[in-house]
Write a protein that holds these residues in place. Structure first.
Motif, short mmCIF file in Angstrom:
data_model
loop_
_atom_site.label_atom_id
_atom_site.label_comp_id
_atom_site.label_asym_id
_atom_site.label_seq_id
_atom_site.Cartn_x
_atom_site.Cartn_y
_atom_site.Cartn_z
N ASP A 179 6.47 52.77 42.54
CA ASP A 179 6.40 51.35 42.18
C ASP A 179 5.41 51.19 41.06
O ASP A 179 4.46 51.54 41.35
CB ASP A 179 6.42 50.60 43.55
CG ASP A 179 6.30 49.23 43.49
OD1 ASP A 179 7.20 48.52 44.04
OD2 ASP A 179 5.48 48.66 42.67
N HIS A 182 0.87 46.12 39.75
CA HIS A 182 0.86 44.87 39.27
C HIS A 182 1.80 44.61 38.01
O HIS A 182 1.39 43.95 37.00
CB HIS A 182 -0.69 44.86 38.51
CG HIS A 182 -1.81 45.02 39.18
ND1 HIS A 182 -1.93 44.29 40.71
CD2 HIS A 182 -2.82 45.81 39.53
CE1 HIS A 182 -3.05 44.86 41.32
NE2 HIS A 182 -3.68 45.79 40.85
N ASN A 187 5.08 41.07 32.96
CA ASN A 187 5.88 40.24 32.99
C ASN A 187 5.52 38.84 32.50
O ASN A 187 5.86 38.02 31.70
CB ASN A 187 6.96 39.95 34.37
CG ASN A 187 8.11 40.75 34.25
OD1 ASN A 187 8.47 41.37 33.36
ND2 ASN A 187 8.52 41.35 35.53
N GLY A 195 8.93 43.47 30.06
CA GLY A 195 8.96 44.15 31.45
C GLY A 195 9.99 45.19 31.52
O GLY A 195 9.80 46.24 31.73
N ASP A 196 11.24 44.70 30.92
CA ASP A 196 12.31 45.74 31.01
C ASP A 196 11.97 46.86 30.10
O ASP A 196 12.35 47.94 30.49
CB ASP A 196 13.50 44.78 30.28
CG ASP A 196 14.02 43.84 31.10
OD1 ASP A 196 13.64 43.73 32.31
OD2 ASP A 196 15.14 43.14 30.80
N LEU A 199 10.12 49.10 32.02
CA LEU A 199 10.91 49.98 33.08
C LEU A 199 11.62 51.04 32.41
O LEU A 199 11.54 52.44 32.98
CB LEU A 199 11.85 49.19 33.81
CG LEU A 199 11.34 47.97 34.82
CD1 LEU A 199 12.40 46.90 35.29
CD2 LEU A 199 10.42 48.48 35.87
N ARG A 218 17.02 54.33 40.52
CA ARG A 218 16.69 52.78 40.63
C ARG A 218 17.01 52.34 41.88
O ARG A 218 18.02 52.21 42.39
CB ARG A 218 17.04 51.86 39.43
CG ARG A 218 16.26 50.52 39.62
CD ARG A 218 16.59 49.86 38.25
NE ARG A 218 15.65 48.61 38.24
CZ ARG A 218 15.79 47.42 37.35
NH1 ARG A 218 16.73 47.88 36.52
NH2 ARG A 218 15.09 46.56 37.33
N GLY A 221 14.67 46.40 41.77
CA GLY A 221 13.50 45.88 41.01
C GLY A 221 12.72 46.96 40.47
O GLY A 221 13.41 47.18 39.40
N ARG A 297 -3.83 51.50 44.78
CA ARG A 297 -2.97 52.00 43.71
C ARG A 297 -3.28 53.11 42.89
O ARG A 297 -4.27 53.78 43.06
CB ARG A 297 -2.58 50.60 42.82
CG ARG A 297 -2.07 49.27 43.70
CD ARG A 297 -1.95 48.06 42.74
NE ARG A 297 -1.28 46.96 43.65
CZ ARG A 297 -1.90 46.48 44.60
NH1 ARG A 297 -3.26 46.56 44.44
NH2 ARG A 297 -1.41 45.41 45.08
#
Ligand code: GTP
Length: 304
Positions: A179, A182, A187, A195-196, A199, A218, A221, A297
């Motif tokens: 994942d 932050h 975003n 953001g897309d 990913l 995936r 989210g 993280r």
């Protein structure tokens, strides 16, 4: 009034799909139909040849087996098969589609002997477009449209089959749940569209580290899963470390407007004897990911 044989021939040659009359010895006794070059090569020159003259031995055998099936069943046999013009010697090659063509064959016993032999009528319809659409639909139903990686459907199918293999044969499987860290900040500062893109780039980077049999999916989210079949925990952990390091070094560099490194946290688990369903593996990876987040993280935790 009935049609004379010349008129009947005109009707047959107006049919949109090729019609072959094949005899028991494998001879092309007749080839009819209008060969629209968008769909077919003309096979009219095959008349008088034998299957074994124009096809490889295994394809010719396959054709004969289906002819036999039509005689045994005394009725229609349907079969789908790929065949390219290059596989058929003696076809008219000037006009016709390139590459592999998918056909739907309708094979029926011929009601009378032809030249003293049993025969069949083999109608071959070009179904290449339908096959392509079926393939595209299948891919779309199994793919996440944003990142182009697998969605939950193939993921759960693979986990189910790996779980069965583990229970029966003790074949190991490792699962990595990861994942972005932050991600909400990205975003919020740069918008959903960037953001897309993050990913999609994340998936490109991770995908490049995987073997052919590994699956990247995936999960939802900004959560992704890698399934590593036939992999022990130690190997799984080193792959997870490679992914973490690559993302740390490469992902942020793709988005220079974000001045910080973009990182992921990862939770790793493997099947254990007490598992009763594949979801147990997911639950352990989830709690390992939770630990990795809470430990700061950009790190990996394993649930052993
Ligand atoms: N752009 C984009 N954002 C998504 C998508 N799916 C989920 N998100 C966003 O992912 C973010 C997840 O935020 P959080 O769950 O708070 O997690 P985080 O900010 O990454 O923080 P940690 O996971 O705790 O490190 C939210 O802002 C969601 O809107 C998507 O398809 N596109």
């Amino acid at each position: 009034m009935s049609l004379n044989s010349e008129q009947m021939l005109a009707v047959l040659n107006a049919l949109p799909d090729p019609v072959f009359v094949l005899t028991e010895s494998g001879r092309y006794a007749g080839v009819y139909g209008h060969a629209d070059p968008n769909y077919y090569h003309s096979g009219h020159d095959l008349v008088g040849s034998y299957l074994s003259d124009v096809l490889s031995a295994d394809v010719a055998d396959w054709v004969m087996q289906h002819m036999q099936q039509a005689w045994d069943q005394k009725g229609l046999v349907k079969v789908e098969y790929p065949l390219s013009a290059a596989q058929v010697k003696g076809l008219e090659m000037q006009a016709g589609p390139d590459g592999m063509i998918w056909f739907e064959g309708h094979i029926q016993p011929f009601p009378q002997a032809v030249e003293g032999e049993r025969a069949v009528i083999w109608v071959a319809r070009n179904i290449t477009r339908r096959k392509q659409l079926e393939q595209e639909l299948l891919e779309a139903s199994q793919t996440d449209p944003l990142t182009r990686v697998a969605n939950r459907r193939p993921l759960f199918e693979l986990l189910q089959s790996r779980f069965s293999d583990f229970k029966r044969y003790q074949h190991p499987t490792v699962l990595i749940l990861f994942d972005l860290d932050h991600f909400k900040q990205i975003n919020d500062r740069f918008g959903h569209l960037m953001g897309d893109q993050v990913l999609a780039s994340l998936c490109d980077i991770c995908h490049a580290t995987l073997r052919e049999n590994d699956l990247l999916a995936r999960f939802g989210g900004e959560e992704f899963i890698v399934v590593l079949p036939n992999t022990a925990m130690e190997q799984g952990l080193s792959l997870a470390e490679r992914m973490r390091d690559l993302v740390f070094r490469e992902l942020g560099a793709c988005f220079p407007q974000y001045e910080r490194a973009i990182t992921i946290s990862l939770g790793v688990s493997e099947f254990i004897d007490s598992d009763t369903r594949f979801e147990n593996l997911l639950q352990r990876a989830d709690s390992a990911l939770y630990q990795a987040k809470h430990a700061g993280r950009n790190r990996i935790c394993a649930h052993r």
